[in-house]
Write an enzyme that holds these catalytic residues in place. Structure first.
Site, PDB file in Angstrom:
ATOM      1  CG  HIS A 111      74.219 -65.468   5.298  1.00  0.00           C
ATOM      2  ND1 HIS A 111      73.442 -64.340   5.192  1.00  0.00           N
ATOM      3  CD2 HIS A 111      74.743 -65.440   6.544  1.00  0.00           C
ATOM      4  CE1 HIS A 111      73.488 -63.656   6.319  1.00  0.00           C
ATOM      5  NE2 HIS A 111      74.274 -64.313   7.161  1.00  0.00           N
ATOM      6  CE1 TYR A 128      94.665 -64.392   7.719  1.00  0.00           C
ATOM      7  CE2 TYR A 128      96.748 -63.237   7.498  1.00  0.00           C
ATOM      8  CZ  TYR A 128      95.842 -63.914   8.279  1.00  0.00           C
ATOM      9  OH  TYR A 128      96.105 -64.140   9.603  1.00  0.00           O
ATOM     10  NE  ARG A 187      75.232 -58.821   4.911  1.00  0.00           N
ATOM     11  CZ  ARG A 187      74.501 -59.630   5.668  1.00  0.00           C
ATOM     12  NH1 ARG A 187      73.263 -59.929   5.333  1.00  0.00           N
ATOM     13  NH2 ARG A 187      75.009 -60.141   6.779  1.00  0.00           N
ATOM     14  CD  GLU A 238      97.203 -71.217  15.905  1.00  0.00           C
ATOM     15  OE1 GLU A 238      98.187 -71.145  15.158  1.00  0.00           O
ATOM     16  OE2 GLU A 238      96.043 -71.363  15.481  1.00  0.00           O
ATOM     17  CG  LEU A 295      98.039 -70.941   9.988  1.00  0.00           C
ATOM     18  CD1 LEU A 295      96.870 -71.119   9.027  1.00  0.00           C
ATOM     19  CD2 LEU A 295      98.594 -69.536   9.877  1.00  0.00           C
ATOM     20  NE  ARG A 353      99.782 -70.699   5.667  1.00  0.00           N
ATOM     21  CZ  ARG A 353     100.539 -70.055   6.546  1.00  0.00           C
ATOM     22  NH1 ARG A 353     100.957 -70.657   7.652  1.00  0.00           N
ATOM     23  NH2 ARG A 353     100.904 -68.794   6.339  1.00  0.00           N
ATOM     24  CE  LYS A 377      98.341 -66.423   7.172  1.00  0.00           C
ATOM     25  NZ  LYS A 377      98.259 -66.112   8.591  1.00  0.00           N
TER      26      LYS A 377
HETATM   27  N1  PMP Z   1      99.170 -69.076  13.879  1.00  0.00           N
HETATM   28  C1  PMP Z   1      98.378 -68.030  13.582  1.00  0.00           C
HETATM   29  C2  PMP Z   1      97.015 -67.965  14.175  1.00  0.00           C
HETATM   30  C3  PMP Z   1      98.851 -67.004  12.734  1.00  0.00           C
HETATM   31  O1  PMP Z   1      98.068 -65.963  12.418  1.00  0.00           O
HETATM   32  C4  PMP Z   1     100.173 -67.087  12.224  1.00  0.00           C
HETATM   33  C5  PMP Z   1     100.725 -65.986  11.368  1.00  0.00           C
HETATM   34  N2  PMP Z   1     100.214 -66.007  10.074  1.00  0.00           N
HETATM   35  C6  PMP Z   1     100.951 -68.202  12.545  1.00  0.00           C
HETATM   36  C7  PMP Z   1     100.420 -69.178  13.379  1.00  0.00           C
HETATM   37  C8  PMP Z   1     102.356 -68.367  11.999  1.00  0.00           C
HETATM   38  O2  PMP Z   1     102.335 -68.657  10.631  1.00  0.00           O
HETATM   39  P1  PMP Z   1     103.552 -68.250   9.668  1.00  0.00           P
HETATM   40  O3  PMP Z   1     104.779 -68.824  10.276  1.00  0.00           O
HETATM   41  O4  PMP Z   1     103.189 -68.891   8.371  1.00  0.00           O
HETATM   42  O5  PMP Z   1     103.598 -66.761   9.616  1.00  0.00           O
END
Ligand code: PMP
Length: 293
Positions: free
Chosen positions: A102, A33, A100, A180, A205, A52, A147
């Site tokens: 895997h 996403y 379904r 993070e 991310l 991304r 993501k």
């Molecule tokens: N880390 C994670 C785990 C996230 O879910 C997000 C939000 N999408 C971010 C960092 C920040 O990413 P962005 O600045 O692209 O929203």
């Protein structure tokens, strides 16, 4: 005005929007996403999000449901139909609908959903009010650069934060380093005044907001370091903040109940918020968007 969503080729009322029960996103979280911020009628960091997205899809070998260009048209159309001047656009692509099993299905078309939500405009005063974060173990898999919609550890972490009265949970790896937040990137200003955020790697991310803040720092001549930092270093930091498309640049004034700085937004954090807003308003988002690993 009723909300409109895009689901696999059709614009439908949000309340009726649905996917098949054998969508692999629903059954396996087999999808990715993006969340785009819309600021004053413009999408923030569109190219960065698209790059991304390409990275996430490529790493998981999920086909694009259509060209990036066509996807851009749909995103803009969903935004327009929902009259979003400030808000968020959510885009999800899954490996599609299949019996379904895997392993990857043969000849299945990727499924695409796009929704939009209006939000109050970015409010600097609100962002300058400090919030608390807690620290929790990082129990996720090892590819945070993708993501993925598989977000169980993130939602459990965010719930823990909420139950602790905190805004966000910062995740700590086995070496005691903060990677993070559950839905944001983590930043500190060390006691020596150094601006620090974790380097882009499989451990985080790489946020589009993170990239904008880094580019804004370069442009303004603010030195920074992209490296891991420990919980201890964060506790002793002068300042802290989080970044994301939803939170922009938001001041953090306590970690695990321990006050950071003097308990108010720090000077450099406040400056980075101003620089960030100027940056997205002039540049639209990060220019160097091929930094995925
Ligand atoms: N880390 C994670 C785990 C996230 O879910 C997000 C939000 N999408 C971010 C960092 C920040 O990413 P962005 O600045 O692209 O929203």
């Amino acid at each position: 005005m009723s909300r409109i969503a895009y689901v696999n080729g059709q614009y439908v009322p949000h309340q009726d929007a649905a996917v098949h029960i054998e969508d692999r996103g629903y059954q396996f979280a087999d999808g990715v996403y993006e969340v785009f911020a819309v600021h004053q009628g413009r999408m923030v960091g569109e190219q960065g999000h698209m790059d991304r997205l390409a990275h996430s899809l490529g790493e998981l070998r999920i086909d694009w449901p259509m060209s990036a260009r066509a996807l851009g048209v749909i995103i803009r159309e969903v935004s327009r139909r929902n009259r979003v001047r400030d808000g968020l656009i959510y885009l999800q692509i899954t490996r599609g609908v299949a019996r379904r099993d895997h392993s990857f299905p043969d000849n299945t078309e990727s499924a695409l959903v796009v929704t939009a939500r209006r939000m109050p405009p970015l409010d600097k005063e609100q962002l300058r009010k400090g919030v608390g974060v807690i620290t929790i173990p990082d129990i996720r898999w090892q590819r945070h650069d993708i993501k993925s919609v598989s977000l169980l550890p993130n939602i459990i972490g965010k719930q823990q934060a909420r139950e602790a009265g905190a805004y966000e949970a910062w995740m700590v790896n086995n070496e005691g380093m903060i990677t993070e937040g559950t839905a944001s990137n983590a930043w500190i200003v060390t006691k020596d005044g150094e601006l620090v955020t974790h380097n882009a790697s499989h451990a985080i991310l790489n946020g589009i907001t993170r990239l904008s803040v880094l580019e804004a720092a370069v442009a303004a001549g603010v030195p920074f370091s992209e490296r891991a930092f420990s919980v201890e270093e964060a506790m002793q930091a002068k300042e802290a903040f989080v970044t994301s498309s939803t939170s922009h640049v938001k001041a953090v004034t306590s970690i695990d109940g321990h006050s950071i700085g003097n308990g108010h937004i720090g000077e450099l954090t406040s400056r980075m918020l101003d620089l960030y807003v100027d940056f997205i308003e002039t540049k639209g988002g990060p220019q160097n968007t091929n930094t995925w690993n």
